[in-house]
Design a protein around this motif. Structure first.
Motif, mmCIF file in Angstrom:
data_model
loop_
_atom_site.group_PDB
_atom_site.id
_atom_site.type_symbol
_atom_site.label_atom_id
_atom_site.label_comp_id
_atom_site.label_asym_id
_atom_site.label_seq_id
_atom_site.Cartn_x
_atom_site.Cartn_y
_atom_site.Cartn_z
ATOM 1 N N PRO A 68 0.825 -1.385 0.050
ATOM 2 C CA PRO A 68 -0.034 -0.034 0.079
ATOM 3 C C PRO A 68 1.056 1.219 0.121
ATOM 4 O O PRO A 68 1.862 1.192 0.585
ATOM 5 C CB PRO A 68 -1.073 -0.270 1.292
ATOM 6 N N THR A 69 0.347 2.203 -0.754
ATOM 7 C CA THR A 69 1.113 3.625 -0.874
ATOM 8 C C THR A 69 0.031 4.401 0.033
ATOM 9 O O THR A 69 0.702 5.863 0.510
ATOM 10 C CB THR A 69 1.257 4.244 -2.361
ATOM 11 N N GLU A 70 -1.267 4.137 0.167
ATOM 12 C CA GLU A 70 -2.120 5.127 0.636
ATOM 13 C C GLU A 70 -3.349 4.398 1.062
ATOM 14 O O GLU A 70 -3.923 3.403 0.510
ATOM 15 C CB GLU A 70 -2.707 6.137 -0.299
ATOM 16 N N LEU A 71 -3.701 4.703 2.217
ATOM 17 C CA LEU A 71 -4.773 3.933 3.045
ATOM 18 C C LEU A 71 -5.811 5.167 3.572
ATOM 19 O O LEU A 71 -5.355 6.053 4.197
ATOM 20 C CB LEU A 71 -4.595 3.252 4.168
ATOM 21 N N TYR A 100 -4.336 -8.948 8.683
ATOM 22 C CA TYR A 100 -4.613 -9.179 7.406
ATOM 23 C C TYR A 100 -3.417 -9.191 6.432
ATOM 24 O O TYR A 100 -2.635 -7.748 6.218
ATOM 25 C CB TYR A 100 -5.640 -7.899 7.023
ATOM 26 N N THR A 101 -2.818 -10.049 5.840
ATOM 27 C CA THR A 101 -1.778 -9.952 5.013
ATOM 28 C C THR A 101 -2.031 -9.207 3.645
ATOM 29 O O THR A 101 -3.080 -8.914 3.364
ATOM 30 C CB THR A 101 -1.452 -11.593 4.511
ATOM 31 N N LEU A 102 -0.894 -8.772 3.053
ATOM 32 C CA LEU A 102 -0.972 -8.042 1.872
ATOM 33 C C LEU A 102 -1.716 -8.729 0.929
ATOM 34 O O LEU A 102 -2.754 -8.294 -0.096
ATOM 35 C CB LEU A 102 0.183 -7.450 1.368
ATOM 36 N N GLU A 103 -1.517 -10.100 0.831
ATOM 37 C CA GLU A 103 -2.156 -11.092 -0.183
ATOM 38 C C GLU A 103 -3.605 -11.033 0.023
ATOM 39 O O GLU A 103 -4.491 -11.048 -0.892
ATOM 40 C CB GLU A 103 -1.669 -12.209 -0.178
ATOM 41 N N LEU A 104 -4.049 -11.081 1.417
ATOM 42 C CA LEU A 104 -5.438 -11.235 1.522
ATOM 43 C C LEU A 104 -6.203 -9.858 1.282
ATOM 44 O O LEU A 104 -7.110 -9.975 0.742
ATOM 45 C CB LEU A 104 -5.605 -11.573 3.040
ATOM 46 N N LEU A 105 -5.303 -8.776 1.654
ATOM 47 C CA LEU A 105 -6.043 -7.531 1.016
ATOM 48 C C LEU A 105 -6.179 -7.517 -0.367
ATOM 49 O O LEU A 105 -7.345 -6.738 -0.719
ATOM 50 C CB LEU A 105 -5.468 -6.380 1.757
ATOM 51 N N ARG A 106 -5.351 -7.881 -1.081
ATOM 52 C CA ARG A 106 -5.353 -7.834 -2.421
ATOM 53 C C ARG A 106 -6.525 -8.778 -3.043
ATOM 54 O O ARG A 106 -6.999 -8.641 -4.068
ATOM 55 C CB ARG A 106 -4.157 -8.097 -3.281
ATOM 56 N N GLU A 107 -6.948 -9.802 -2.304
ATOM 57 C CA GLU A 107 -8.097 -10.713 -2.656
ATOM 58 C C GLU A 107 -9.291 -10.076 -2.377
ATOM 59 O O GLU A 107 -10.254 -10.343 -3.181
ATOM 60 C CB GLU A 107 -7.697 -12.054 -1.894
ATOM 61 N N LEU A 108 -9.551 -9.420 -1.252
ATOM 62 C CA LEU A 108 -10.695 -8.787 -0.890
ATOM 63 C C LEU A 108 -10.970 -7.672 -1.542
ATOM 64 O O LEU A 108 -10.425 -7.082 -2.385
ATOM 65 C CB LEU A 108 -10.597 -8.587 0.806
ATOM 66 N N GLY A 109 -12.312 -6.779 -1.287
ATOM 67 C CA GLY A 109 -12.538 -5.827 -2.072
ATOM 68 C C GLY A 109 -12.988 -5.808 -3.749
ATOM 69 O O GLY A 109 -12.879 -6.833 -3.937
ATOM 70 N N SER A 110 -12.871 -4.737 -4.007
ATOM 71 C CA SER A 110 -13.097 -4.762 -5.570
ATOM 72 C C SER A 110 -12.308 -3.492 -6.225
ATOM 73 O O SER A 110 -11.986 -2.578 -5.428
ATOM 74 C CB SER A 110 -14.357 -4.509 -5.780
ATOM 75 N N GLU A 111 -12.014 -3.679 -7.259
ATOM 76 C CA GLU A 111 -11.060 -2.659 -7.786
ATOM 77 C C GLU A 111 -11.887 -1.410 -8.078
ATOM 78 O O GLU A 111 -13.211 -1.493 -8.517
ATOM 79 C CB GLU A 111 -10.628 -3.018 -9.346
ATOM 80 N N ALA A 112 -11.184 -0.399 -7.746
ATOM 81 C CA ALA A 112 -11.848 1.158 -8.061
ATOM 82 C C ALA A 112 -11.269 1.931 -8.917
ATOM 83 O O ALA A 112 -10.013 1.671 -9.027
ATOM 84 C CB ALA A 112 -12.023 1.639 -6.696
ATOM 85 N N SER A 113 -11.841 3.034 -9.402
ATOM 86 C CA SER A 113 -11.060 4.133 -10.419
ATOM 87 C C SER A 113 -10.293 4.933 -9.211
ATOM 88 O O SER A 113 -10.716 5.081 -8.063
ATOM 89 C CB SER A 113 -11.963 4.877 -11.275
ATOM 90 N N SER A 114 -9.118 5.318 -9.743
ATOM 91 C CA SER A 114 -8.057 6.476 -8.995
ATOM 92 C C SER A 114 -8.739 7.602 -8.726
ATOM 93 O O SER A 114 -9.689 8.076 -9.117
ATOM 94 C CB SER A 114 -6.872 6.253 -9.340
ATOM 95 N N ASP A 167 1.850 -0.816 -7.268
ATOM 96 C CA ASP A 167 1.523 -1.350 -8.756
ATOM 97 C C ASP A 167 0.529 -0.429 -9.426
ATOM 98 O O ASP A 167 0.199 -0.665 -10.576
ATOM 99 C CB ASP A 167 1.149 -2.621 -8.949
ATOM 100 N N GLY A 168 -0.109 0.719 -8.672
ATOM 101 C CA GLY A 168 -1.150 1.427 -9.459
ATOM 102 C C GLY A 168 -2.643 1.152 -9.124
ATOM 103 O O GLY A 168 -3.548 1.729 -9.355
ATOM 104 N N GLN A 169 -2.823 -0.286 -8.748
ATOM 105 C CA GLN A 169 -4.204 -0.669 -8.462
ATOM 106 C C GLN A 169 -4.815 -0.036 -7.213
ATOM 107 O O GLN A 169 -4.162 0.209 -6.256
ATOM 108 C CB GLN A 169 -4.072 -2.266 -8.288
ATOM 109 N N VAL A 170 -5.929 0.338 -7.305
ATOM 110 C CA VAL A 170 -6.910 0.885 -6.305
ATOM 111 C C VAL A 170 -8.072 -0.112 -6.188
ATOM 112 O O VAL A 170 -8.560 -0.494 -6.936
ATOM 113 C CB VAL A 170 -7.540 2.293 -6.813
ATOM 114 N N ARG A 171 -8.069 -0.443 -4.713
ATOM 115 C CA ARG A 171 -9.057 -1.210 -4.237
ATOM 116 C C ARG A 171 -9.792 -0.701 -3.107
ATOM 117 O O ARG A 171 -9.384 0.086 -2.266
ATOM 118 C CB ARG A 171 -8.539 -2.548 -3.748
#
Length: 107
Positions: free
Chosen positions: A5-8, A93-107, A22-26
């Motif tokens: 994460p770069t921003e929460l 919550y591991t980083l891998e788990l956080l990447r699996e949960l939620g949904s992609e959002a626009s930045s 990597d630029g993904q926003v969830r």
């Protein structure tokens, strides 16, 4: 290498947004994070057979309030610990788990 994460940011009282290296926003609902808590007691509860339909659940006063994130702190470089307003704070919550949960959002 795993993205980190770069921003929460709480974008609403019940929604968390994480921007990754990597630029993904969830985005995550606080309810989803709480229901997917990876701690042992929550995993056991999810795996248990459902109670009979006539069983009534007794709620604590904190559980009757809207669910919020009270705190979120890094656990090393691999995970975050989340404290919820219902008093639950044992999930890591591991980083891998956080990447699996939620949904992609626009930045």
């Amino acid at each position: 290498m795993t993205a980190s994460p770069t921003e929460l940011k709480l974008v609403a009282p019940d929604r968390l947004r994480i921007v990754w290296t990597d630029g993904q926003v969830r985005e995550y609902s606080v309810r989803e994070l709480r229901e997917q808590c990876p701690c042992a007691s929550c995993r056991e509860r999810r795996m248990a057979p459902p109670p009979p339909p006539t069983t009534l659940t007794v709620l604590s006063p904190a559980e009757t309030q809207p669910l919020r994130i009270a705190a979120m702190t890094p656990s090393g470089r691999y995970a975050y610990s989340i404290d919820f307003s219902d008093g639950h704070d044992t999930g890591i919550y591991t980083l891998e788990l956080l990447r699996e949960l939620g949904s992609e959002a626009s930045s």
